[in-house]
Design a protein around this motif. Structure first.
Motif, short mmCIF file in Angstrom:
data_model
loop_
_atom_site.label_atom_id
_atom_site.label_comp_id
_atom_site.label_asym_id
_atom_site.label_seq_id
_atom_site.Cartn_x
_atom_site.Cartn_y
_atom_site.Cartn_z
N LYS A 1 -5.16 0.69 7.95
CA LYS A 1 -4.73 0.13 6.68
C LYS A 1 -3.70 -0.96 6.93
O LYS A 1 -2.97 -0.93 7.92
CB LYS A 1 -4.11 1.23 5.79
N LEU B 1 -12.58 -9.14 4.76
CA LEU B 1 -12.01 -9.02 3.43
C LEU B 1 -12.58 -10.11 2.52
O LEU B 1 -13.01 -11.16 2.99
CB LEU B 1 -10.49 -9.17 3.49
N THR B 2 -12.55 -9.86 1.23
CA THR B 2 -13.08 -10.83 0.27
C THR B 2 -12.26 -12.11 0.30
O THR B 2 -11.03 -12.09 0.27
CB THR B 2 -13.04 -10.24 -1.16
N ARG C 1 1.44 -1.93 -1.51
CA ARG C 1 0.22 -1.13 -1.61
C ARG C 1 -0.62 -1.32 -0.36
O ARG C 1 -0.58 -2.38 0.29
CB ARG C 1 -0.59 -1.53 -2.85
N CYS D 1 0.49 -4.46 1.87
CA CYS D 1 0.80 -5.73 1.22
C CYS D 1 2.31 -5.98 1.30
O CYS D 1 3.09 -5.11 0.86
CB CYS D 1 0.33 -5.72 -0.23
N THR E 1 -4.19 -1.43 1.86
CA THR E 1 -5.60 -1.81 1.78
C THR E 1 -6.29 -1.37 3.07
O THR E 1 -5.78 -1.63 4.17
CB THR E 1 -5.76 -3.33 1.60
N LYS E 2 -7.41 -0.71 2.92
CA LYS E 2 -8.15 -0.26 4.11
C LYS E 2 -8.76 -1.47 4.82
O LYS E 2 -9.37 -2.34 4.20
CB LYS E 2 -9.25 0.72 3.70
N LEU F 1 -6.41 -8.83 -0.92
CA LEU F 1 -6.26 -7.40 -0.66
C LEU F 1 -6.64 -6.61 -1.91
O LEU F 1 -6.88 -7.18 -2.98
CB LEU F 1 -4.81 -7.10 -0.26
N ASP F 2 -6.66 -5.29 -1.77
CA ASP F 2 -7.05 -4.45 -2.91
C ASP F 2 -6.09 -4.59 -4.09
O ASP F 2 -6.48 -4.36 -5.24
CB ASP F 2 -7.10 -2.98 -2.48
N CYS F 3 -4.86 -4.96 -3.82
CA CYS F 3 -3.87 -5.12 -4.88
C CYS F 3 -3.99 -6.46 -5.58
O CYS F 3 -3.18 -6.79 -6.46
CB CYS F 3 -2.46 -4.95 -4.33
#
Length: 654
Positions: free
Chosen positions: A57, A77-78, A65, A60, A67-68, A33-35
């Protein structure tokens, strides 16, 4: 035993790093995730399904936090290649020691089918059926899959082995081309065909993957360094906040004591006024009562005399005949004429009234004023430019005795003088009278011994300027003693030697404790009760702090209104806050700036000073500043004013 230890290590690695925080099992297709927290794709999909439909979204579950969600869904997602590689390494090691929880030759579908393929993106072992399904599924059809045999032969290392040649990855769009570039504009890895076709315009900026990785690592290292500095700054700020809280507790306790004491003073004054007013009322009442008593006595005397006359006349009328009455007529009439002399005291009813008109001395004014900030008004100033006693050409060093007397060194006049707390000159020491060649730094200890730097010597005087002893910190010819500080808690003193660029720490008898080399040594020095030395450097415009081993605690630039300023004098208070005299520009723009124990600027204590140099505290906490041609005393205002009534006017209490 070695195998058991290896199993324990692998278990700890698995539990600490390879288990999904949601399902608490080993990661399956881990996504980031972005976090930067990672979770199994399936776990994220299940968690998202429990949220609102078509949620944009995902939150987490660890740090909350958001994540879109990508347009392609959570599968876009990565993927965490690091975790995938680490999972591979752990599984290989488990296989080597025979402790693999799931045999690597079995498909991860858990249907006991032999694994013939390996997905490098998911770190999954695939049977033939699962391999086909993997290729059909939209989210995994572009994953890199190699035969299980080739995967074992490749012996792919973990990401920590940066020196090993990395795996060559192929482009999903051009399967015969290796990924070798990274487009900074699109934030994606590309192959030469992608670079030539889709990323050839000027707006695209790309470079080799190795160069991008190195650049990215440098950027990350720089960012992490800033993070570390930020963390240190926050920790330092938190320490300052804790110190401020402790000071606040002390001030609150003192404020409560002051309010109670002030209230007792006001109540005592009111009671005294009530007593005086009561005594005045009693005095007036007694005086008037005596008047009433006198009137009653006078009237009673007249009434008694009248009764006697009337009784005598009535007796005479009953007992005497007519001839006798006529003969006694003159006497009877004279007695009856007494009634004309009766002077009856009137009833003075206005004298019976007495009352009190009380003033509301409480509601007319507040008990005190709450001061939310410290104030340092100028309390006292003495001295002027000149060479006579009580005058100064260059007042630099200043110290204060327990009785409030102030010692001042004048470097131009080469004179050490002592003044009373209100500035009255008492006595002085010069080369002629006390063999003082060039007194500069000065400090007082708890026993009221005065320590003075005099070129290469430290001379010790009592408060009458009688020499007690002297010692020489160094026999080096380059020695030039410029400042001195006393730690009253430990009975030690520090001497700054600007000639040799060292600070020597001594016991009060002069015996050496340690020597600390320091290039910042100048003409200012302070020492606190935590073995910290504070060193202002006029030329470098810095204030540094070191411990007794020479380790630097902090080194800061000093400023006045955002412009670099030169520090001269330094002094710390009981809470560890540091006062520094600063010079900037022309005479008259000097300041005393206060810093917290970690070197962060807090407040301005005094400003518009002519040429502020050294400082000292009085026994009551007032601040003494040597200001070249005068000595200024600033009063620390941490008390409240009471608006009182009466001869004293305004009252104040610390």
């Amino acid at each position: 035993m070695a195998e058991a230890a290896a199993i324990t290590v692998l278990d700890k690695i698995s539990q600490g790093h390879l288990e999904c925080p949601i399902c608490c099992c080993r990661f399956k297709d881990p996504k980031i995730l972005d976090c930067l927290h990672s979770f199994c794709l399936k776990c994220l999909e299940e968690m998202l399904s429990k949220q609102k439909t078509e949620a944009e979204k995902i939150t987490c579950p660890v740090c909350r936090r958001e994540t879109k969600v990508p347009d392609g869904g959570l599968q876009s997602l990565t993927s965490s290649s690091f975790l995938s590689s680490l999972l591979d390494d752990v599984k290989q090691q488990e296989e080597v020691i025979g402790e693999a929880s799931i045999p690597t030759t079995t498909c991860d579908c858990k249907e006991d089918r032999e694994a013939t393929w390996r997905c490098l993106d998911c770190s999954d072992n695939l049977c033939k059926k699962c391999w086909k399904a993997h290729g059909r599924r939209k989210s995994t059809k572009n994953h890199q899959i190699i035969s299980f045999e080739d995967w074992h032969k490749s012996n792919i290392p973990g990401p920590e082995a940066d020196h090993v040649k990395p795996i060559t990855r192929m482009c999903t769009n051009h399967t015969d081309q290796a990924l070798c570039f990274y487009c900074d504009t699109c934030h994606t890895v590309i192959c030469p065909m992608c670079a030539a076709m889709d990323h050839r315009s000027a707006e695209h900026s790309y470079k080799k993957i190795d160069d991008s990785v190195r650049s990215f690592r440098r950027d990350v290292d720089d960012a992490l360094l800033q993070f570390e500095k930020c963390k240190q700054r926050i920790k330092s700020t938190n320490n300052s906040i804790e110190l401020a809280r402790d000071i606040l507790k002390d001030k609150l306790a003192q404020a409560r004591i002051d309010i109670s004491a002030n209230a007792e003073i006001v109540v005592a004054k009111i009671r005294n006024k009530a007593k005086l007013l009561t005594e005045k009322v009693d005095e007036i009442g007694q005086e008037r009562d005596r008047g009433f008593e006198k009137a009653l006595t006078n009237n009673c005397d007249h009434l008694k005399r009248a009764d006697q006359i009337a009784t005598a006349v009535n007796d005479l009328k009953r007992k005497a005949d007519g001839f006798e009455l006529l003969e006694l007529k003159p006497k009877v009439m004279r007695n009856l004429e007494f009634q004309k002399e009766l002077n009856c005291e009137p009833a003075k009813l206005d004298m019976a009234f007495i009352g009190v008109k009380c003033q509301d001395v409480v509601s007319d004014t507040d008990l005190g004023e709450i001061l939310l900030k410290e104030k340092w008004p100028l309390k006292e100033e003495f001295g002027k430019k000149g060479n006579r006693y009580g005058e100064f050409l260059f007042a630099r060093g200043v110290a204060c005795f327990s009785n409030g007397d102030i010692a001042v060194t004048d470097t131009e006049l080469k004179r050490l003088s002592i003044f009373t707390s209100n500035g009255r000159f008492k006595l002085s020491a010069t080369r002629r009278s006390h063999q003082l060649d060039a007194p500069l730094g000065v400090a007082v200890n708890t026993d009221d011994l005065l320590f003075v730097t005099d070129k290469k010597k430290v001379k010790v005087f009592d408060n009458n300027l009688c020499l007690v002893r002297e010692f020489t910190p160094s026999q080096d010819g380059a020695s030039e003693l410029s400042a001195i500080a006393v730690d009253k808690a430990s009975d030690r003193l520090a001497v700054a030697d600007s000639g040799r660029k060292v600070i020597s720490v001594h016991l009060l008898d002069g015996s050496l404790v340690t020597t600390i080399p320091n290039e910042n040594v100048n003409r200012g020095l302070a020492m606190n009760n935590k073995d910290r030395l504070y060193i202002p450097n006029y030329d470098k415009k810095t204030l540094s702090c070191v411990d007794l081993k020479g380790n630097e605690v902090f080194n800061i630039k000093t400023f006045i209104d955002g412009s670099p300023a030169s520090p001269v004098g330094v002094l710390f208070d009981d809470h560890g806050y540091i006062n520094v005299t600063l010079h900037h520009g022309s005479r008259g723009s000097g300041k005393v700036q206060q810093y917290n124990p970690n070197g962060f600027s807090v407040r301005t204590v005094a400003e518009q000073l002519y040429n502020p140099l050294q400082m000292a505290y009085t026994p009551t906490g007032d601040l003494i500043v040597a200001d070249r041609h005068s000595i200024k005393i600033f009063q620390r205002m941490w008390f409240t004013y009471l608006q009182g009534h009466g001869p004293a006017g305004n009252y104040q209490l610390t």
